[in-house]
Design an enzyme around this catalytic site. Structure first.
Site, PDB file in Angstrom:
ATOM      1  N   THR A  38       0.799  -1.224   0.000  1.00  0.00           N
ATOM      2  CA  THR A  38       0.000   0.000   0.000  1.00  0.00           C
ATOM      3  C   THR A  38       0.834   1.278   0.000  1.00  0.00           C
ATOM      4  O   THR A  38       0.288   2.355  -0.236  1.00  0.00           O
ATOM      5  CB  THR A  38      -0.960   0.028   1.202  1.00  0.00           C
TER       6      THR A  38
ATOM      7  N   GLU B  29       3.674   1.472  10.500  1.00  0.00           N
ATOM      8  CA  GLU B  29       3.735   0.039  10.212  1.00  0.00           C
ATOM      9  C   GLU B  29       3.659  -0.832  11.473  1.00  0.00           C
ATOM     10  O   GLU B  29       3.697  -2.049  11.382  1.00  0.00           O
ATOM     11  CB  GLU B  29       5.004  -0.298   9.423  1.00  0.00           C
TER      12      GLU B  29
END
Length: 119
Positions: free
Chosen positions: A9, A75
């Protein structure tokens, strides 16, 4: 500055690309064999997978150190969702230190996405 390999992404056109915050695109790249992508729901996870013959296709970006810390937070590095670590890429990046976010958990039962994520 570090070189960061992205495969999901965070790639150009990806829904989370804006998280890169001022990077410089370097080139497309591919890991050496031994990495594979798995479906984690709305995003892929790259894992070390010794029998994978192709490696993973992605993009290499030059990222400022401050942006790397923000990406680590995004993340989930501190929570253990991903680990940022050096990965080996094929030429022209062979021998260079390039980091990527690796999924450090089991992938049993997860759909194997192969070497390219087209989410």
């Amino acid at each position: 500055m570090i070189l960061l390999f992205v495969y999901g992404t965070l790639k150009r056109g990806g829904r989370n690309h804006r998280q890169l915050s001022g990077p410089t695109f370097v080139a497309t790249g591919r890991t050496v064999p031994g990495y594979r992508l798995f479906d984690l729901g709305d995003f892929p996870g790259m894992v070390s997978f010794p029998s994978a013959p192709e490696g993973v296709e992605g993009e290499v970006w030059s990222i400022a150190d401050a942006a790397v810390l923000r990406l680590d937070d995004f993340e989930g590095v501190a929570q253990g969702l991903y680990r940022r670590e050096p990965v080996a890429l094929l030429p022209p990046f062979a021998g260079q230190t390039v980091h990527a976010y690796l999924y450090p958990h089991g992938v049993e039962g997860r759909r194997d996405l192969g070497s390219i994520w087209n989410g």
